[in-house]
Design a protein around this motif. Structure first.
Motif, PDB file in Angstrom:
ATOM      1  N   SER A 131       0.611  -1.207   0.060  1.00 42.22           N
ATOM      2  CA  SER A 131       0.115   0.088  -0.021  1.00 42.22           C
ATOM      3  C   SER A 131       0.782   1.406   0.055  1.00 42.22           C
ATOM      4  CB  SER A 131      -0.935   0.169   1.024  1.00 42.22           C
ATOM      5  OG  SER A 131      -1.884  -1.003   0.989  1.00 42.22           O
ATOM      6  N   GLY A 132       1.986   1.108   0.896  1.00 45.66           N
ATOM      7  CA  GLY A 132       2.629   2.517   0.991  1.00 45.66           C
ATOM      8  C   GLY A 132       3.588   2.738  -0.535  1.00 45.66           C
ATOM      9  N   ILE A 133       3.920   1.476  -1.172  1.00 42.30           N
ATOM     10  CA  ILE A 133       4.311   1.637  -2.498  1.00 42.30           C
ATOM     11  C   ILE A 133       3.376   2.357  -3.478  1.00 42.30           C
ATOM     12  CG2 ILE A 133       5.804   0.490  -4.460  1.00 42.30           C
ATOM     13  CD1 ILE A 133       6.745  -1.402  -2.324  1.00 42.30           C
ATOM     14  N   HIS A 134       2.254   1.703  -3.375  1.00 43.87           N
ATOM     15  CA  HIS A 134       1.358   2.112  -4.292  1.00 43.87           C
ATOM     16  C   HIS A 134       1.042   3.657  -4.189  1.00 43.87           C
ATOM     17  CE1 HIS A 134      -2.862   2.343  -5.823  1.00 43.87           C
ATOM     18  NE2 HIS A 134      -3.373   2.865  -4.890  1.00 43.87           N
ATOM     19  N   PHE A 135       0.978   4.197  -2.940  1.00 40.75           N
ATOM     20  CA  PHE A 135       0.703   5.582  -2.640  1.00 40.75           C
ATOM     21  C   PHE A 135       1.758   6.472  -3.260  1.00 40.75           C
ATOM     22  CE2 PHE A 135      -2.460   4.150   0.771  1.00 40.75           C
ATOM     23  CZ  PHE A 135      -3.510   4.499  -0.033  1.00 40.75           C
ATOM     24  N   PHE A 136       3.033   5.866  -2.778  1.00 38.62           N
ATOM     25  CA  PHE A 136       4.107   6.520  -3.267  1.00 38.62           C
ATOM     26  C   PHE A 136       4.182   6.671  -4.833  1.00 38.62           C
ATOM     27  CE2 PHE A 136       8.628   6.389  -5.022  1.00 38.62           C
ATOM     28  CZ  PHE A 136       9.078   7.733  -4.486  1.00 38.62           C
ATOM     29  N   SER A 137       3.909   5.531  -5.434  1.00 36.59           N
ATOM     30  CA  SER A 137       4.327   5.803  -6.892  1.00 36.59           C
ATOM     31  C   SER A 137       3.121   6.846  -7.565  1.00 36.59           C
ATOM     32  CB  SER A 137       3.685   4.453  -7.309  1.00 36.59           C
ATOM     33  OG  SER A 137       3.817   4.466  -8.984  1.00 36.59           O
ATOM     34  N   LEU A 138       1.855   6.645  -7.059  1.00 34.18           N
ATOM     35  CA  LEU A 138       0.789   7.699  -7.430  1.00 34.18           C
ATOM     36  C   LEU A 138       0.948   9.230  -7.086  1.00 34.18           C
ATOM     37  CD1 LEU A 138      -2.411   5.326  -6.694  1.00 34.18           C
ATOM     38  CD2 LEU A 138      -0.874   5.762  -8.884  1.00 34.18           C
ATOM     39  N   PHE A 139       1.199   9.339  -5.867  1.00 36.31           N
ATOM     40  CA  PHE A 139       1.192  10.730  -5.197  1.00 36.31           C
ATOM     41  C   PHE A 139       2.665  11.367  -4.737  1.00 36.31           C
ATOM     42  CE2 PHE A 139      -2.712   8.697  -4.031  1.00 36.31           C
ATOM     43  CZ  PHE A 139      -3.584   9.306  -4.648  1.00 36.31           C
ATOM     44  N   PHE A 140       3.660  10.467  -4.686  1.00 34.92           N
ATOM     45  CA  PHE A 140       4.966  11.003  -4.018  1.00 34.92           C
ATOM     46  C   PHE A 140       6.132  10.685  -4.740  1.00 34.92           C
ATOM     47  CE2 PHE A 140       1.852  10.456  -0.546  1.00 34.92           C
ATOM     48  CZ  PHE A 140       1.691  11.589  -0.054  1.00 34.92           C
ATOM     49  N   ALA A 141       6.011  10.358  -6.120  1.00 37.70           N
ATOM     50  CA  ALA A 141       7.088   9.817  -6.902  1.00 37.70           C
ATOM     51  C   ALA A 141       8.124  10.842  -7.057  1.00 37.70           C
ATOM     52  CB  ALA A 141       6.626   9.383  -8.345  1.00 37.70           C
ATOM     53  N   ASP A 142       7.630  12.109  -6.997  1.00 37.22           N
ATOM     54  CA  ASP A 142       8.811  13.144  -7.418  1.00 37.22           C
ATOM     55  C   ASP A 142       9.637  13.407  -6.079  1.00 37.22           C
ATOM     56  OD1 ASP A 142       6.399  14.165  -5.898  1.00 37.22           O
ATOM     57  OD2 ASP A 142       6.780  16.144  -6.470  1.00 37.22           O
ATOM     58  N   LYS A 143       9.281  12.892  -4.900  1.00 34.86           N
ATOM     59  CA  LYS A 143      10.039  12.945  -3.716  1.00 34.86           C
ATOM     60  C   LYS A 143      11.438  12.101  -3.908  1.00 34.86           C
ATOM     61  CE  LYS A 143       6.725  15.465  -1.995  1.00 34.86           C
ATOM     62  NZ  LYS A 143       6.907  16.940  -1.718  1.00 34.86           N
ATOM     63  N   GLY A 144      11.447  11.212  -4.838  1.00 41.46           N
ATOM     64  CA  GLY A 144      12.577  10.358  -4.765  1.00 41.46           C
ATOM     65  C   GLY A 144      12.289   9.069  -4.072  1.00 41.46           C
ATOM     66  N   LEU A 192      13.222   2.703  -0.411  1.00 45.23           N
ATOM     67  CA  LEU A 192      14.020   2.435   0.377  1.00 45.23           C
ATOM     68  C   LEU A 192      13.855   2.269   2.009  1.00 45.23           C
ATOM     69  CD1 LEU A 192      17.563   2.797  -1.334  1.00 45.23           C
ATOM     70  CD2 LEU A 192      16.108   0.653  -1.405  1.00 45.23           C
ATOM     71  N   GLY A 193      13.297   3.477   2.222  1.00 44.11           N
ATOM     72  CA  GLY A 193      13.004   3.901   3.849  1.00 44.11           C
ATOM     73  C   GLY A 193      11.759   3.034   4.337  1.00 44.11           C
ATOM     74  N   MET A 194      11.090   2.346   3.481  1.00 46.22           N
ATOM     75  CA  MET A 194       9.951   1.638   3.936  1.00 46.22           C
ATOM     76  C   MET A 194      10.288  -0.094   3.728  1.00 46.22           C
ATOM     77  SD  MET A 194       6.465   2.996   1.922  1.00 46.22           S
ATOM     78  CE  MET A 194       7.299   3.131   0.386  1.00 46.22           C
ATOM     79  N   THR A 195      11.062  -0.156   2.815  1.00 52.25           N
ATOM     80  CA  THR A 195      11.725  -1.569   2.611  1.00 52.25           C
ATOM     81  C   THR A 195      12.597  -2.266   3.442  1.00 52.25           C
ATOM     82  OG1 THR A 195      11.159  -1.299   0.106  1.00 52.25           O
ATOM     83  CG2 THR A 195      12.171  -3.228   0.826  1.00 52.25           C
ATOM     84  N   ILE A 196      13.582  -1.233   3.888  1.00 49.20           N
ATOM     85  CA  ILE A 196      14.550  -1.787   4.815  1.00 49.20           C
ATOM     86  C   ILE A 196      14.004  -2.114   6.196  1.00 49.20           C
ATOM     87  CG2 ILE A 196      16.827  -0.963   5.970  1.00 49.20           C
ATOM     88  CD1 ILE A 196      17.698   0.560   3.554  1.00 49.20           C
ATOM     89  N   PRO A 197      13.284  -1.336   6.909  1.00 47.26           N
ATOM     90  CA  PRO A 197      12.792  -1.702   8.200  1.00 47.26           C
ATOM     91  C   PRO A 197      12.079  -2.787   7.921  1.00 47.26           C
ATOM     92  CG  PRO A 197      12.513   0.715   7.634  1.00 47.26           C
ATOM     93  CD  PRO A 197      12.764   0.197   6.481  1.00 47.26           C
TER      94      PRO A 197
END
Length: 297
Positions: free
Chosen positions: A175-188, A193-198
Motif C-alpha cells: 500500500s505504501g509503494i502504491h501511494f508513493f507511486s501515485l502521489f509522491f514519486a517526485d520525492k525520490g 528504501l525507507g519503507m523496505t529496509i525496516p
C-alpha cells in the motif's frame, strides 16, 4: 535490469550449491550410521497423537487473518478513489538500481489499481500458507508426549502470530509503494528504501529470534524437563518416505502438510493430490502477477 539478473542468478547458484552440500552431508551421515551399526530394528516404534491438539491450539483465527488484509486493501482502494483526480496523468511503476524511474505508465483505472489487485491475490495465498502451517501433522515424541505436545503448541502459536505480522506488514508495504507511486514519486525513490529496509529487518530479525527461542517444533523449550528416550523405544522411522531427504512422499499418510525434517515450518506430502493442487495454485498466482504487470501500459 542487469543488476536484477545477476542477483537472481546468484540466488539460484547459492540454492543449488546449498542443496548439493546437503546431499553430501546426508550421504556421509547414512554411511556413518551403517558403519557404526546403528539400526532401529528390535526397538518399539511409537506414533503418538494428541486428539485435543487442535482444540487446545491458540493461534490467530482465520477471520482475523483475512479481515486484517481486507481492511488494509479496502482503505487503500477507498483513499485512491477519493484522491483519484489528483493522480498525475503519468506516474512511475518501477525504478532502477540508481533510484531513477525506468517505467512510466499512463493514468487509467487498470494501471492505478494494479498493486491493489496483486494485494487481493495475495490474500488467499497468505491465508493458505498460514492454514497449512497450523494444520500440518503433529510430530510428538513417543516418550515425553505431554511435554512434546506443549512444545509443539507453543511453537505453532508463536509462528502463527509471526505469519500475521509478516502478512500485515507486507500488505502495508505494498500500500505504501502504491501511494508513493501515485502521489509522491517526485520525492525520490529513497522513500521506497525507507519503507523496505525496516520491513526486511523486522521480518528477518523476528524469524531469527523465534528460531533461536523455539527451534523446530518447540524443541528448545523446557529442556530442563526433557529426558532421554529409553533405549528400547524410538520414534517411527520415516527415512524411506523422505526422497533425497527433502521431499516427503508417503501414500499411506493422509496428511497433506507435515513438519519439515530440517529447518522451520511445514512442507507438503507429495503423495496427495491436494499438494499438487496447491503447487498449481501457486504457479497460477505467479502467472497472474506477471500478466497483471504486463497489462500496465
Amino acid at each position: 535490469m542487469v543488476t536484477s539478473i545477476y542477483v537472481t542468478i546468484a540466488m539460484f547458484v547459492f540454492i543449488f550449491l546449498s542443496f548439493l552440500l546437503y546431499l553430501q552431508k546426508r550421504k556421509q551421515l547414512r554411511s556413518w550410521k551403517e558403519a557404526n551399526g546403528i539400526r532401529i530394528e528390535g526397538k518399539k516404534a511409537k506414533i503418538v497423537i494428541d486428539t485435543a491438539y487442535q482444540k487446545d491450539l491458540k493461534v490467530v483465527s482465520h477471520s482475523v487473518f483475512v479481515s486484517a488484509q481486507l481492511f488494509i486493501l479496502l482503505v487503500t482502494v477507498a483513499v485512491t478513489l477519493y484522491f483519484y483526480d489528483q493522480i498525475p496523468e503519468q506516474f512511475p511503476v518501477h525504478w532502477n538500481s540508481s533510484n531513477e524511474p525506468d517505467r512510466i505508465v499512463d493514468k487509467s483505472y487498470v494501471n492505478v489499481f494494479m498493486l491493489p489487485a496483486i494485494q487481493l491475490l495475495m490474500i488467499p495465498m497468505m491465508f493458505f500458507s498460514h492454514y497449512s502451517f497450523i494444520k500440518s501433522k503433529q510430530k510428538i515424541s513417543p516418550y515425553l508426549s505431554d511435554l512434546s505436545s506443549k512444545q509443539s503448541k507453543l511453537f505453532r502459536q508463536a509462528w502463527s502470530f509471526y505469519f500475521l505480522v509478516v502478512t500485515v506488514l507486507t500488505q502495508l508495504l505494498l500500500s505504501g509503494i502504491h501511494f508513493f507511486s501515485l502521489f509522491f514519486a517526485d520525492k525520490g525513490a529513497q522513500w521506497i528504501l525507507g519503507m523496505t529496509i525496516p520491513f526486511v529487518v523486522i521480518i528477518v530479525g523476528y524469524s531469527v529470534y523465534l528460531t533461536w527461542k523455539y527451534g523446530q517444533g518447540g524443541e528448545k523449550l523446557f529442556l530442563n524437563e526433557a529426558g532421554e528416550l529409553p533405549d528400547e523405544v524410538t520414534e517411527a522411522d520415516e527415512e524411506r518416505f523422505w526422497k533425497w531427504g527433502v521431499w516427503y512422499y508417503n501414500p499411506e499418510d493422509p496428511s497433506i502438510f507435515v513438519e519439515k525434517r530440517f529447518g522451520i515450518g511445514s512442507t507438503l506430502n507429495m503423495a496427495r493430490w491436494q499438494s499438487w493442487a496447491f503447487i498449481v495454485g501457486l504457479l497460477v498466482f505467479v502467472v497472474l502477477t506477471i500478466i497483471l504487470s504486463y497489462a500496465m501500459e
